[in-house]
Design an enzyme around this catalytic site. Structure first.
Site, PDB file in Angstrom:
ATOM      1  N   ARG A 264      33.201  56.140 -47.685  1.00 39.93           N
ATOM      2  CA  ARG A 264      32.209  56.724 -48.642  1.00 39.93           C
ATOM      3  C   ARG A 264      31.715  57.964 -48.124  1.00 39.93           C
ATOM      4  O   ARG A 264      30.988  58.054 -47.126  1.00 39.93           O
ATOM      5  CB  ARG A 264      31.332  55.561 -48.723  1.00 39.93           C
ATOM      6  CG  ARG A 264      30.011  55.967 -49.408  1.00 39.93           C
ATOM      7  CD  ARG A 264      28.889  54.785 -49.621  1.00 39.93           C
ATOM      8  NE  ARG A 264      28.455  54.259 -48.221  1.00 39.93           N
ATOM      9  CZ  ARG A 264      27.544  54.582 -47.605  1.00 39.93           C
ATOM     10  NH1 ARG A 264      26.983  55.922 -47.809  1.00 39.93           N
ATOM     11  NH2 ARG A 264      27.299  53.977 -46.671  1.00 39.93           N
ATOM     12  N   HIS A 268      25.176  55.606 -49.942  1.00 40.76           N
ATOM     13  CA  HIS A 268      25.287  54.102 -50.359  1.00 40.76           C
ATOM     14  C   HIS A 268      24.874  54.246 -51.807  1.00 40.76           C
ATOM     15  O   HIS A 268      25.730  53.749 -52.501  1.00 40.76           O
ATOM     16  CB  HIS A 268      24.634  53.531 -49.580  1.00 40.76           C
ATOM     17  CG  HIS A 268      24.432  51.801 -50.183  1.00 40.76           C
ATOM     18  ND1 HIS A 268      25.664  51.163 -50.105  1.00 40.76           N
ATOM     19  CD2 HIS A 268      23.754  51.026 -50.589  1.00 40.76           C
ATOM     20  CE1 HIS A 268      25.495  50.080 -50.545  1.00 40.76           C
ATOM     21  NE2 HIS A 268      24.269  49.926 -50.956  1.00 40.76           N
ATOM     22  N   TYR A 277      22.229  58.059 -40.398  1.00 45.91           N
ATOM     23  CA  TYR A 277      23.142  56.896 -39.624  1.00 45.91           C
ATOM     24  C   TYR A 277      24.394  57.547 -39.164  1.00 45.91           C
ATOM     25  O   TYR A 277      25.266  56.690 -38.572  1.00 45.91           O
ATOM     26  CB  TYR A 277      22.991  55.555 -40.215  1.00 45.91           C
ATOM     27  CG  TYR A 277      23.357  55.603 -41.648  1.00 45.91           C
ATOM     28  CD1 TYR A 277      24.689  55.633 -42.024  1.00 45.91           C
ATOM     29  CD2 TYR A 277      22.553  55.706 -42.750  1.00 45.91           C
ATOM     30  CE1 TYR A 277      25.249  55.484 -43.359  1.00 45.91           C
ATOM     31  CE2 TYR A 277      22.811  55.620 -43.774  1.00 45.91           C
ATOM     32  CZ  TYR A 277      24.085  55.384 -44.411  1.00 45.91           C
ATOM     33  OH  TYR A 277      24.849  55.503 -45.633  1.00 45.91           O
TER      34      TYR A 277
END
Length: 385
Positions: A264, A268, A277
């Protein structure tokens, strides 16, 4: 406690099935080659076109959200090959149970994206008729669609059908109890279902290596389900792997599990900030494996994609995006009383009571449902300003 593991550890790596390398070279695969023997040049260009169009849809939808036209959007950038390769391996009668991210699957299935976008604008619950497209409502609850797909597949057997169901899921969903239960039932009853796991490496902000110390495809055999791990950025390999699983399902072989290893590249959802992160070097590493660049290089090197064909593909992508934007901005606001539509198949007395109470509530303000809708819009616009 911090976790630095991003990749599963704990057992020998599984064979990563691949047909087109990251630098665009065609390679042989003993298992997959036979499932793409019929793929001609036009089909290859069509696969590339699908990926270009859905990336354009993704970019346009993200921009619409940033501009306040959509409440939310789940980007799919980087996962185009996984979605296109898998859905193009299916037959029309096969029933698809997607997550909220399979907008590329929906496009290829025939969903009108200018109508489907209403889900993310908040004007509708779904943008297509599930029975018309054999495509279920996008599932927000993580992993729940695997149970739905398994139950549907069990019904297919009871009805004597030769079609199948497919459940799309992410790497994070494999930690959900629903997925465990679905795989137990699928294996026990040899249901013709495909569990198609897009391992995009991040379950929101948790790396896949935190959830599993073995390859995700390595879990399925424990349930008695054959599995494959495939390069999820290789659209041809994903097509072949899904055809392999579909063949098993149609010939009485029961369920299969495919782990499409992809990435990805975006957040998200548009409410997420992935820079909190994951590192820049990781993104750069996967950008070099971009599924669109890979297919473009493969087609160009093989003389299967000229300037004229590229221009037509780009023009189509632009046209789809322009139609999507125009339709999104002009989507009508739903009438208040439509809130009660399509809740149950048959009328229900409690729902009818709620409908009447809401009608009386609106009337207490001296409003008809239509004027209530207009006032609600005005209040929202006033709050925003």
């Amino acid at each position: 406690m911090t976790h630095s593991r991003h990749e599963p550890t704990g057992q020998a790596p599984m064979k990563m099935h691949q047909l087109i390398t990251a630098d665009g070279n065609r390679v042989a695969d003993e298992l997959l080659d036979e499932f793409v023997n019929d793929i001609d040049d036009q089909t290859l260009r069509n696969l590339y076109e699908d990926m270009v169009v859905i990336r354009r849809i993704d970019f346009e939808s993200t921009a619409l959200q940033r501009q306040g036209q959509l409440a939310l959007w789940p980007p799919l950038m980087g996962q185009e090959a996984s979605q296109i390769g898998s859905v193009r391996a299916l037959e029309d009668e096969d029933f698809i149970f997607p997550t909220y991210r399979e907008n590329g699957v929906a496009y290829c299935r025939g969903a009108v994206m200018s109508e489907a976008i209403g889900v993310w604008r908040g004007t509708s619950n779904i943008g297509w008729d599930p029975h018309e497209l054999n495509l279920a409502t996008p599932q927000i609850i993580i992993g729940a669609q695997t149970l739905h797909a398994t139950g549907y597949a069990m019904g297919l057997v009871l009805d004597g059908k030769e079609s199948l169901s497919i459940a799309y899921l992410g790497d994070g969903a494999t930690s959900e109890g629903d997925v465990h239960e679905a795989m137990v039932f699928a294996a026990s009853f040899q249901a013709p279902v495909i569990f198609f796991c897009q391992n995009n490496h991040w379950a929101i902000s948790e790396p896949v290596g935190l959830q599993s110390h073995v390859p995700l495809a390595g879990r399925a055999p424990g349930y008695g389900i054959p599995s494959l791990q495939v390069d999820g950025n290789d659209v041809l390999a994903v097509l072949a792997a899904t055809r392999w699983a579909a063949h098993r399902a149609r010939t009485g072989g029961g369920p299969s599990f495919i782990e499409a290893v992809t990435y990805r590249m975006g957040p998200h959802t548009t409410a997420d900030d992935p820079t909190r992160y994951r590192g820049v070097t990781e993104l750069e590493e996967w950008a070099a494996k971009d599924p669109l660049t890979r297919m473009h290089t493969f087609l160009s090197n093989a003389g299967k994609l000229d300037d004229e064909a590229e221009a037509k593909i780009a023009a189509k992508a632009d046209a789809v995006a322009a139609e999507l934007r125009q339709a999104c901005i002009n989507l009508p606001d739903p009438e208040p009383m439509t809130l009660f539509d399509n809740v149950y198949v048959d009328e229900h007395p409690l729902l009818e009571l709620q409908r009447e109470q809401y009608r009386q509530y609106l009337a207490s303000f001296g409003e008809t449902p239509a004027t209530a809708s207009q006032n609600q819009v005005s209040n929202v616009q006033g709050s925003a300003s």
